[in-house]
Design a protein around this motif. Structure first.
Motif, short mmCIF file in Angstrom:
data_model
loop_
_atom_site.label_atom_id
_atom_site.label_comp_id
_atom_site.label_asym_id
_atom_site.label_seq_id
_atom_site.Cartn_x
_atom_site.Cartn_y
_atom_site.Cartn_z
N GLU A 1 -12.28 20.97 -12.01
CA GLU A 1 -11.17 20.42 -12.80
C GLU A 1 -10.25 19.57 -11.94
OE1 GLU A 1 -10.67 23.91 -16.20
OE2 GLU A 1 -9.88 24.26 -14.17
N VAL A 2 -9.97 20.03 -10.73
CA VAL A 2 -9.13 19.26 -9.81
C VAL A 2 -9.80 17.93 -9.49
CG1 VAL A 2 -8.23 19.19 -7.45
CG2 VAL A 2 -7.95 21.25 -8.81
N TRP A 3 -11.09 17.94 -9.21
CA TRP A 3 -11.82 16.71 -8.91
C TRP A 3 -11.77 15.74 -10.09
CZ3 TRP A 3 -13.27 13.10 -5.98
CH2 TRP A 3 -14.36 12.29 -6.22
N GLN A 4 -12.00 16.22 -11.29
CA GLN A 4 -11.96 15.35 -12.46
C GLN A 4 -10.57 14.75 -12.68
OE1 GLN A 4 -14.51 14.08 -14.18
NE2 GLN A 4 -15.72 15.14 -12.66
N ALA A 5 -9.54 15.55 -12.48
CA ALA A 5 -8.17 15.07 -12.68
C ALA A 5 -7.71 14.16 -11.54
CB ALA A 5 -7.22 16.26 -12.79
N GLY A 6 -8.13 14.45 -10.32
CA GLY A 6 -7.60 13.73 -9.18
C GLY A 6 -8.35 12.50 -8.76
N ARG A 7 -9.59 12.33 -9.21
CA ARG A 7 -10.40 11.21 -8.73
C ARG A 7 -10.05 9.87 -9.37
NH1 ARG A 7 -14.82 9.34 -11.18
NH2 ARG A 7 -15.29 10.09 -13.26
N GLY A 8 -9.30 9.88 -10.44
CA GLY A 8 -8.91 8.62 -11.09
C GLY A 8 -8.49 8.91 -12.51
N ILE A 9 -7.99 8.01 -13.15
CA ILE A 9 -8.00 6.56 -12.96
C ILE A 9 -6.62 6.16 -12.39
CG2 ILE A 9 -8.10 4.38 -14.21
CD1 ILE A 9 -9.98 5.81 -16.20
N TRP A 10 -6.63 5.50 -11.22
CA TRP A 10 -5.42 5.17 -10.48
C TRP A 10 -5.46 3.74 -9.99
CZ3 TRP A 10 -2.36 9.31 -10.84
CH2 TRP A 10 -2.92 10.57 -10.90
N LYS A 11 -4.30 3.26 -9.60
CA LYS A 11 -4.23 2.01 -8.84
C LYS A 11 -4.33 2.41 -7.38
CE LYS A 11 -1.74 -1.10 -11.80
NZ LYS A 11 -0.73 -2.14 -11.89
N PHE A 12 -5.37 1.93 -6.72
CA PHE A 12 -5.50 2.18 -5.28
C PHE A 12 -6.32 1.07 -4.66
CE2 PHE A 12 -8.90 5.00 -7.08
CZ PHE A 12 -10.01 4.49 -6.45
N ASN A 13 -6.31 1.03 -3.34
CA ASN A 13 -7.03 0.02 -2.59
C ASN A 13 -8.51 0.41 -2.53
OD1 ASN A 13 -8.26 -1.40 -0.41
ND2 ASN A 13 -6.24 -1.91 0.37
N ALA A 14 -9.33 -0.24 -3.33
CA ALA A 14 -10.74 0.11 -3.42
C ALA A 14 -11.46 -0.06 -2.08
CB ALA A 14 -11.42 -0.73 -4.50
N ASP A 15 -11.16 -1.12 -1.35
CA ASP A 15 -11.80 -1.34 -0.06
C ASP A 15 -11.47 -0.22 0.92
OD1 ASP A 15 -13.04 -3.70 -0.85
OD2 ASP A 15 -11.35 -4.94 -0.20
N ARG A 16 -10.23 0.21 0.92
CA ARG A 16 -9.81 1.30 1.80
C ARG A 16 -10.55 2.59 1.43
NH1 ARG A 16 -4.66 4.64 1.69
NH2 ARG A 16 -4.84 5.84 3.59
N ALA A 17 -10.63 2.88 0.16
CA ALA A 17 -11.32 4.09 -0.28
C ALA A 17 -12.80 4.04 0.10
CB ALA A 17 -11.17 4.27 -1.79
N LEU A 18 -13.43 2.89 -0.10
CA LEU A 18 -14.86 2.77 0.19
C LEU A 18 -15.16 2.79 1.69
CD1 LEU A 18 -15.94 0.18 -2.50
CD2 LEU A 18 -16.57 2.61 -2.38
N SER A 19 -14.16 2.54 2.52
CA SER A 19 -14.38 2.56 3.97
C SER A 19 -14.35 3.98 4.54
CB SER A 19 -13.34 1.68 4.69
OG SER A 19 -12.06 2.29 4.64
N GLN A 20 -14.04 4.96 3.68
CA GLN A 20 -13.95 6.35 4.12
C GLN A 20 -15.17 7.14 3.63
OE1 GLN A 20 -11.38 7.09 6.20
NE2 GLN A 20 -10.96 4.91 5.93
N ASP A 21 -15.38 8.28 4.27
CA ASP A 21 -16.51 9.13 3.91
C ASP A 21 -16.17 10.18 2.86
OD1 ASP A 21 -18.27 7.90 5.77
OD2 ASP A 21 -17.40 9.11 7.38
N GLU A 22 -14.95 10.72 2.97
CA GLU A 22 -14.55 11.83 2.10
C GLU A 22 -13.15 11.61 1.55
OE1 GLU A 22 -14.81 15.32 4.57
OE2 GLU A 22 -16.92 15.61 4.05
#
Length: 82
Positions: A5-26
């Protein structure tokens, strides 16, 4: 809430830097007190208008869940990319 439930609520939908997120592993989803509620391996993102959602594999039962995050981030958005 369960980790799922935390994962479903916290993973989106948000405004964030997609490139920054994709440059990370976890990603860690943390509460305002800095406690890790869920950890997931980032596999991609999905676009929703001008916002995004993380796609990934939830690491159920990860040892970091329930502990203080080792990488605190002072933000309104309780998501930390690691």
């Amino acid at each position: 809430m369960s980790e799922d439930e935390v994962w479903q609520a916290g993973r989106g939908i948000w405004k964030f830097n997609a490139d920054r997120a994709l440059s990370q592993d976890e990603v860690q989803i943390i509460n305002t007190g800095g406690t890790v509620l869920a950890v997931a391996r980032i596999t991609g993102i999905s676009k929703h208008g001008d916002r995004y959602a993380l796609e990934g594999d939830l690491l159920r039962g990860d040892a970091r869940v329930g502990r203080p995050t080792p990488c605190p981030h002072l933000s309104r958005n309780p998501v930390t990319y690691i």
